[in-house]
Design an enzyme around this catalytic site. Structure first.
Site, PDB file in Angstrom:
ATOM      1  N   ASP A  71      -7.719  -2.872   1.230  1.00  0.00           N
ATOM      2  CA  ASP A  71      -8.542  -3.215   2.405  1.00  0.00           C
ATOM      3  C   ASP A  71      -9.636  -2.218   2.750  1.00  0.00           C
ATOM      4  O   ASP A  71     -10.272  -2.354   3.773  1.00  0.00           O
ATOM      5  CB  ASP A  71      -7.652  -3.515   3.619  1.00  0.00           C
ATOM      6  N   GLU A  72      -9.865  -1.211   1.902  1.00  0.00           N
ATOM      7  CA  GLU A  72     -10.909  -0.263   2.292  1.00  0.00           C
ATOM      8  C   GLU A  72     -11.624   0.331   1.094  1.00  0.00           C
ATOM      9  O   GLU A  72     -11.078   0.403   0.001  1.00  0.00           O
ATOM     10  CB  GLU A  72     -10.339   0.852   3.169  1.00  0.00           C
TER      11      GLU A  72
ATOM     12  N   ASP B 142     -13.293  -0.715   6.341  1.00  0.00           N
ATOM     13  CA  ASP B 142     -11.844  -0.984   6.341  1.00  0.00           C
ATOM     14  C   ASP B 142     -11.576  -2.232   7.190  1.00  0.00           C
ATOM     15  O   ASP B 142     -12.044  -2.334   8.326  1.00  0.00           O
ATOM     16  CB  ASP B 142     -11.128   0.241   6.942  1.00  0.00           C
TER      17      ASP B 142
HETATM   18  N1  DCP Z   1       0.146  -1.409   4.785  1.00  0.00           N
HETATM   19  C1  DCP Z   1       1.499  -1.398   4.482  1.00  0.00           C
HETATM   20  N2  DCP Z   1       2.297  -0.377   4.918  1.00  0.00           N
HETATM   21  C2  DCP Z   1       1.781   0.632   5.665  1.00  0.00           C
HETATM   22  C3  DCP Z   1       0.415   0.633   5.980  1.00  0.00           C
HETATM   23  C4  DCP Z   1      -0.390  -0.414   5.526  1.00  0.00           C
HETATM   24  O1  DCP Z   1       1.977  -2.309   3.806  1.00  0.00           O
HETATM   25  N3  DCP Z   1       2.582   1.601   6.097  1.00  0.00           N
HETATM   26  C5  DCP Z   1      -0.696  -2.544   4.328  1.00  0.00           C
HETATM   27  C6  DCP Z   1      -0.795  -3.585   5.424  1.00  0.00           C
HETATM   28  C7  DCP Z   1      -2.155  -3.370   6.024  1.00  0.00           C
HETATM   29  C8  DCP Z   1      -2.947  -2.878   4.834  1.00  0.00           C
HETATM   30  O2  DCP Z   1      -2.022  -2.135   4.035  1.00  0.00           O
HETATM   31  O3  DCP Z   1      -2.700  -4.559   6.589  1.00  0.00           O
HETATM   32  C9  DCP Z   1      -4.124  -2.016   5.221  1.00  0.00           C
HETATM   33  O4  DCP Z   1      -3.692  -0.820   5.845  1.00  0.00           O
HETATM   34  P1  DCP Z   1      -4.473  -0.163   7.024  1.00  0.00           P
HETATM   35  O5  DCP Z   1      -3.935   1.200   7.205  1.00  0.00           O
HETATM   36  O6  DCP Z   1      -5.950  -0.290   6.834  1.00  0.00           O
HETATM   37  O7  DCP Z   1      -4.007  -0.988   8.312  1.00  0.00           O
HETATM   38  P2  DCP Z   1      -4.504  -2.360   8.894  1.00  0.00           P
HETATM   39  O8  DCP Z   1      -5.673  -2.910   8.132  1.00  0.00           O
HETATM   40  O9  DCP Z   1      -3.345  -3.279   9.026  1.00  0.00           O
HETATM   41  O10 DCP Z   1      -4.963  -1.948  10.352  1.00  0.00           O
HETATM   42  P3  DCP Z   1      -6.257  -1.128  10.812  1.00  0.00           P
HETATM   43  O11 DCP Z   1      -7.013  -2.050  11.701  1.00  0.00           O
HETATM   44  O12 DCP Z   1      -5.721   0.046  11.564  1.00  0.00           O
HETATM   45  O13 DCP Z   1      -7.016  -0.741   9.591  1.00  0.00           O
HETATM   46 MG    MG Z   2      -7.304  -1.672   7.692  1.00  0.00          MG
HETATM   47 MG    MG Z   3      -6.961   0.708   5.194  1.00  0.00          MG
END
Ligand code: DCP
Ligand code: MG
Ligand code: MG
Length: 368
Positions: free
Chosen positions: A114-115, A19
């Site tokens: 992203d994952e 991720d």
């Molecule tokens: N996303 C979004 N709304 C949310 C959660 C996530 O639009 N409520 C989008 C933005 C994030 C992407 O999806 O960048 C990936 O979600 P992740 O949960 O993997 O979060 P991040 O990659 O931002 O952070 P982490 O380092 O915790 O994985």
């Molecule tokens: Mg992420």
């Molecule tokens: Mg994610």
């Protein structure tokens, strides 16, 4: 047969969950180096009631998280830098990382942009162990995309996904075969897939806070508390999760669902959520060139009653807006019930075969 010939992989699967760290925000920091080291968020304007989609780890030290209102994010950190989302770029980064994953094993299941899960069981040899594969993967993503991923290595989807979150950002967590229960035991119950904030509160009120405290209950307790999911929730608490990694070609549907922070009956809020979920599903379909004929809306009311409503159309849908139109229509029909909802989901199924749908898209693009 001599036992020392038995490789671990013959007893256990080797699953990696990978991720991106702060995905949208990290892409912005990568492309605009002046943002490096700064509290950065990606999301809508505060004056338009925007929310935070992604927060850099610098922003998180101020208490900023995904899904909080942008206005609140600015109150928590006045020097915050906000960037609007650039979905095209995130989609293209996603497709590159999935290619890297697929160069390691064809068994890749993407969960979102992203994952993904990778089943690397068959890649294992006496020299190439799953943790080494995971490290090589992290290095390749950094070398080729200048972005960091965090990975979890375990014997099941559930364990590897929980593990990948343990050492974020830029981390790796390996749960060795046979140590799953030990690893899960001290973690809070909501780490288990499917246990949301409300269920967590209920379990906490019984004095159950950790997975270890949950795992000691017997099967009948799980069945009376989780209904038909009882057995799989219990197995996950014990570190057992037989779900296979499914590549998108084998997938029958794509969906996205969310548990609301506060139950809501407000049509505006519910519609906005349906639009966001339709967007998630649309992104998944578009990035794979898949179109589907059936749109499904799932609603769980505050009293835990779940209903699903679906509609099939003759012209398959793929774009977020096409999905949202149908899902919102299905929602409007339910709103007459004046219920308050705790969970909403949107899904699309009834796919053309991948090849057919790409042909069809080509025809559409050519103005057929
Ligand atoms: N996303 C979004 N709304 C949310 C959660 C996530 O639009 N409520 C989008 C933005 C994030 C992407 O999806 O960048 C990936 O979600 P992740 O949960 O993997 O979060 P991040 O990659 O931002 O952070 P982490 O380092 O915790 O994985
Ligand atoms: Mg992420
Ligand atoms: Mg994610």
């Amino acid at each position: 047969m001599p036992t020392d010939d038995l490789r671990l992989s013959e007893q256990y699967k080797a699953i990696i969950h990978a991720d991106f760290d702060a995905f949208y925000a990290s892409v912005e920091q990568r492309d605009y180096p002046e943002l490096n080291g700064k509290p950065v968020v990606v999301g809508g304007k505060p004056e338009n009631r925007g929310v935070v989609a992604s927060a850099s780890y610098e922003a998180r030290t101020f208490g900023i998280r995904s899904a909080i209102p942008m206005s609140r994010a600015y109150r928590l950190c006045p020097q915050l830098v906000r960037r609007p989302a650039r979905f095209e770029i995130y989609r293209s980064v996603s497709s590159k990382v999935m290619d890297i994953f697929r160069s390691i094993t064809p068994l890749v299941e993407s969960l979102s942009l992203d994952e993904a899960y990778l089943d690397v069981t068959e890649c294992e040899t006496s020299e190439i162990t799953p943790p080494l594969i995971a490290q090589a993967l992290r290095k390749r993503v950094w070398d080729e995309l200048s972005l960091t991923i965090s990975v979890g290595v375990g014997t099941s989807k559930c364990v590897s996904k929980i593990a990948s979150d343990m050492n974020k950002p830029d981390g790796i967590t390996v749960v060795r075969p046979g140590t799953e229960r030990q690893f899960l035991s001290p973690l809070p119950v909501q780490s288990i897939w499917g246990i949301g904030p409300k269920t967590m509160e209920r379990l906490n009120s019984y004095g159950i806070n950790t997975i270890g405290e949950l795992a000691i209950r017997d099967i009948s307790w799980f069945e009376s508390n989780f209904g038909s999911n009882g057995r799989s929730v219990r197995n996950m608490c014990l570190g057992e999760d037989p779900r296979p990694v499914i590549t998108h070609r084998q997938r029958k549907s794509f969906s996205s669902e969310t548990t609301l922070v506060d139950d809501s009956e407000d049509p505006e809020i519910l519609r906005e959520i349906v639009i966001r979920l339709s967007n998630d599903v649309g992104v998944s379909l578009s990035s794979r060139g898949v179109r589907g004929k059936t749109v499904k809306l799932k609603l769980r009311s505050s009293d835990f009653v779940t209903v699903t409503r679906q509609r099939s159309v003759t012209e398959p849908v793929q774009l977020s807006s096409e999905i949202a139109d149908i899902a919102i229509d299905l929602l409007s029909q339910e709103l007459n019930q004046k219920n308050s909802y705790r969970l909403i989901g949107v899904g699309v199924s009834g796919f053309d075969s991948l090849e057919n749908s790409q042909d069809a898209m080509q025809l559409r693009l050519e103005g057929f």
